[in-house]
Structure formats: structure tokens, C-alpha cells
Design a protein around this motif. Structure first.
Motif, PDB file in Angstrom:
ATOM      1  N   SER A  25       0.795  -1.232   0.000  1.00 25.89           N
ATOM      2  CA  SER A  25       0.000   0.000   0.000  1.00 25.89           C
ATOM      3  C   SER A  25       0.826   1.279   0.000  1.00 25.89           C
ATOM      4  N   TRP A  26       2.077   1.204  -0.333  1.00 27.45           N
ATOM      5  CA  TRP A  26       2.908   2.414  -0.268  1.00 27.45           C
ATOM      6  C   TRP A  26       2.665   3.349  -1.436  1.00 27.45           C
ATOM      7  N   ASN A  27       2.459   2.781  -2.596  1.00 25.83           N
ATOM      8  CA  ASN A  27       2.175   3.605  -3.778  1.00 25.83           C
ATOM      9  C   ASN A  27       1.527   2.721  -4.831  1.00 25.83           C
TER      10      ASN A  27
ATOM     11  N   ILE B 227      -4.962   4.984  -8.275  1.00 26.45           N
ATOM     12  CA  ILE B 227      -3.649   5.318  -8.819  1.00 26.45           C
ATOM     13  C   ILE B 227      -3.687   6.821  -9.087  1.00 26.45           C
TER      14      ILE B 227
ATOM     15  N   SER C 291      -2.485   3.923  -3.729  1.00 29.94           N
ATOM     16  CA  SER C 291      -1.611   5.055  -3.434  1.00 29.94           C
ATOM     17  C   SER C 291      -2.049   5.740  -2.147  1.00 29.94           C
ATOM     18  N   ARG C 292      -1.078   6.103  -1.349  1.00 27.92           N
ATOM     19  CA  ARG C 292      -1.340   6.835  -0.110  1.00 27.92           C
ATOM     20  C   ARG C 292      -1.374   8.343  -0.346  1.00 27.92           C
ATOM     21  N   ARG C 293      -0.887   8.783  -1.462  1.00 28.77           N
ATOM     22  CA  ARG C 293      -0.765  10.212  -1.728  1.00 28.77           C
ATOM     23  C   ARG C 293      -2.137  10.876  -1.767  1.00 28.77           C
TER      24      ARG C 293
END
Length: 138
Positions: free
Chosen positions: A12-14, A43, A117-119
Motif C-alpha cells: 500500500s505504499w504507492n 492510482i 496510493s497513499r498520496r
């Protein structure tokens, strides 16, 4: 959540398209005595290509043997439109209600793919929730 083991593939980091596809291959090749569940976040930074690229994930995802798909983030609606209704779980805009759903839904021996994505979202909080379970929290 019922007593027992739930297995987690936490990527789950990106998320970019190729990393989503790679995560699906890992899910497909992973042995599972319970259900395969995908918790998928959007994404980011795809611009005008977001609808098409999210929708194109449907076929590779269905080939994994996944039984239940939860989605997080607006762009994931494009994927949901291409998946069979019986495969779809709820869609979430926030991580907390998604975790509440999982707490009541997960069963012993389930295998969960966590990919997104966590962003610019709270998607990373889902991974933290799973970590809390492993440490005896929540």
C-alpha cells in the motif's frame, strides 16, 4: 473480527499501473484456504488517462480468483464499472469506515491484498489498522 488468522499482502505504499498488475500476479499465485479479498485504492497522477487505465485493471484482477473487492478513492469507480456485481463490496471515500467493514467481514484464513496510493488520501490508515490487529490493538 472472528478469531483466527487473516493473511495480508500489504503493498500500500504507492500505486502505478505496473505495480497494480504485479500485485495482482502475487495475489493470483498466493495459496489461500479462505477467500481472496482485494482492498484497492486509486492510482494518482494519471490525468486524462485515469478512467481508461483504472478500467483496464478489471480483467487482470478477475484472473486472480478474487472473491470480494473493496475500493477507496474516486478513480476506482472506473474499475468498479467493469467488475461483476457479485464480486463487488462497498466503495469507501475514507479509511475508517472501510476498516469497520473489514472488522465485521473478514474470516479465518482470508487473504487480503492491500494495494493503492497513499498520496493525497488516508489509504495508508488501512495498513496501520491491520498492523494494530497484529499487535493486539483495536
Amino acid at each position: 473480527m472472528p478469531c483466527g488468522d487473516v493473511y495480508i499482502i500489504d503493498d500500500s505504499w504507492n500505486a502505478v499501473v505496473i505495480s497494480m498488475l504485479n500485485a495482482f500476479l502475487v495475489l493470483k499465485d498466493s495459496p489461500c484456504e479462505g477467500r481472496k479479498i482485494a482492498v484497492l485504492g486509486r492510482i494518482v497522477h494519471l490525468g486524462d488517462m485515469a478512467p481508461e487505465l483504472h478500467a483496464q485493471l478489471a480483467t487482470p484482477l478477475m484472473e486472480t480468483g478474487v472473491a470480494h473487492v473493496l475500493t477507496h478513492g474516486e478513480e476506482m469507480f472506473f474499475l468498479r464499472e467493469k467488475l461483476p456485481k457479485d464480486m463487488l463490496g462497498p466503495h469507501f471515500d475514507k479509511a475508517a469506515p472501510l476498516c469497520d467493514y473489514l472488522e465485521n467481514f473478514l474470516k479465518n484464513k482470508d487473504l487480503v491484498l492491500l494495494k493503492g496510493s497513499r498520496r493525497d488520501s488516508d489509504f495508508g490508515d488501512i495498513s496501520k489498522w491491520f498492523s494494530g490487529l497484529r499487535q493486539g490493538g483495536r
